[in-house]
Design an enzyme around this catalytic site. Structure first.
Site, PDB file in Angstrom:
ATOM      1  N   LYS A  51       0.793  -1.098  -0.112  1.00  0.00           N
ATOM      2  CA  LYS A  51      -0.001  -0.047   0.104  1.00  0.00           C
ATOM      3  C   LYS A  51       0.818   1.272   0.030  1.00  0.00           C
ATOM      4  O   LYS A  51       0.689   2.223  -0.894  1.00  0.00           O
ATOM      5  CB  LYS A  51      -0.854  -0.013   1.174  1.00  0.00           C
ATOM      6  CG  LYS A  51      -2.104  -1.004   1.072  1.00  0.00           C
ATOM      7  CD  LYS A  51      -2.959  -1.188   2.315  1.00  0.00           C
ATOM      8  CE  LYS A  51      -3.893  -2.172   1.955  1.00  0.00           C
ATOM      9  NZ  LYS A  51      -4.620  -2.804   3.395  1.00  0.00           N
ATOM     10  N   GLN A  95      -5.256  -1.504   9.572  1.00  0.00           N
ATOM     11  CA  GLN A  95      -4.858  -2.713   8.823  1.00  0.00           C
ATOM     12  C   GLN A  95      -5.541  -3.783  10.070  1.00  0.00           C
ATOM     13  O   GLN A  95      -5.195  -3.650  10.941  1.00  0.00           O
ATOM     14  CB  GLN A  95      -3.384  -2.919   8.628  1.00  0.00           C
ATOM     15  CG  GLN A  95      -3.189  -4.349   7.885  1.00  0.00           C
ATOM     16  CD  GLN A  95      -3.652  -4.073   6.410  1.00  0.00           C
ATOM     17  OE1 GLN A  95      -3.973  -3.252   5.838  1.00  0.00           O
ATOM     18  NE2 GLN A  95      -4.044  -5.366   5.958  1.00  0.00           N
ATOM     19  N   ASP A 118     -11.512   2.646   3.665  1.00  0.00           N
ATOM     20  CA  ASP A 118     -11.932   1.103   3.689  1.00  0.00           C
ATOM     21  C   ASP A 118     -13.377   1.090   3.457  1.00  0.00           C
ATOM     22  O   ASP A 118     -13.812  -0.076   3.180  1.00  0.00           O
ATOM     23  CB  ASP A 118     -11.558   0.529   5.165  1.00  0.00           C
ATOM     24  CG  ASP A 118     -10.330  -0.112   5.173  1.00  0.00           C
ATOM     25  OD1 ASP A 118     -10.064  -0.840   4.085  1.00  0.00           O
ATOM     26  OD2 ASP A 118      -9.656  -0.075   6.243  1.00  0.00           O
TER      27      ASP A 118
END
Ligand code: GUN
Length: 281
Positions: A51, A95, A118
């Site tokens: 990422k 995460q 997200d």
């Protein structure tokens, strides 16, 4: 047809890179993505590294904050509150999975929903299910972009989603409904999964069972999207038996090189979208 997620993701990143340059010339600022990693889960470390790499590559302000596994929950919540107020941060991603002593729900709900790249915040989940504008979870968003590359019009198609997680199965269902598909959601307690799959024009496999979907589960000409990434003795495999299913499907994603690269490209796209919304307020 093998759907080349690597190539499609690279094209998306190329477009995003151009967009970032344009945004910089308009606002004299670039979108910023902050990723928080708690602990040392091996796959998470790899995902976060990728990422960071791709965020930098397209010109985002990219930051990764790493904490040890025994981090106190309140330290994490305080950091998120600080990032919520920071104008340079357009998107925040924590995460998952988190260590057990940290309340995932509290963490997700602390992130400003306008920075929730997200799409996990209840406001975004609710907006998506009501058909309103929202951040969309990156993996299902990537799957739907791949589907649209194969078939522009999904009206009336019968889609079978295997898996009902908040990360993949549920938001995937919402996206397919938006495209006017008829959707069957299946999961570990579904009685006869093979029969359900045989009725599908589109199969989305997101259940985490290596090579679950066999060649004789798939109708001739179906489109098969494999979200699974399973580590086995013979290497990484998806939830679909690729060798068997590729003989009957009209189009199929490989593992690796299918959905995976799209997830990261969609995260970058969500970050750019959050920046644009924040600056156009
Ligand atoms: N862990 C595995 N996939 C994801 C994802 O899409 N977002 C976050 N935050 N964590 C993950």
């Amino acid at each position: 047809m093998i759907i080349d997620g690597k190539e499609i993701a690279a094209a998306l990143r190329k477009d995003l890179k151009k967009k970032v340059v344009e945004l910089k010339s308009i606002y004299n600022a670039v979108p910023g993505l902050t990723v928080i990693l708690v602990g040392d889960d091996a796959p998470s470390k790899i995902y976060v590294k990728n990422k960071e790499k791709f965020a930098k590559e397209i010109g985002l302000n990219s930051e990764v904050i790493r904490y040890p596994a025994d981090l106190e929950e309140k330290v994490l919540l305080n950091k998120i509150n600080e990032l919520n107020k920071d104008n340079k941060v357009s998107g925040i991603l924590v995460q998952l999975p988190l260590p057990k002593h940290i309340d995932k729900r509290k963490v997700i709900e602390t992130i400003d929903y306008g920075k929730d790249v997200d799409g996990f915040h209840p406001i975004n989940v609710g907006n998506l299910s009501s058909g309103y504008e929202s951040s969309i979870p990156c993996t299902p968003l990537g799957c739907s972009l791949l589907l649209k590359k194969v078939e522009k019009n999904l009206n009336g198609k019968h889609a079978v989603v295997i898996g009902r997680s908040n990360l993949n199965g549920k938001p995937m269902t919402q996206l397919l409904l938006k495209e006017n598909c008829t959707v069957t959601i299946t999961h570990s307690k579904t009685k006869d999964l093979k029969i359900e799959c045989l009725r599908a024009d589109i199969i989305i496999a997101a259940v985490g069972i290596p090579k679950l979907v066999k060649g004789d589960w798939v109708k001739n000409g179906a489109i098969v999207i494999d979200v699974g990434i399973n580590k086995t003795d013979s290497g990484l495999v998806g939830d679909v038996d690729f060798d068997e299913v590729s003989k009957v499907a009209k189009a199929i994603t490989p593992v690796p090189g299918g959905v995976g690269p799209m997830t990261i490209a969609c995260l970058l796209s969500n970050t750019v979208e959050c920046f644009k919304k924040a600056y156009s307020k």
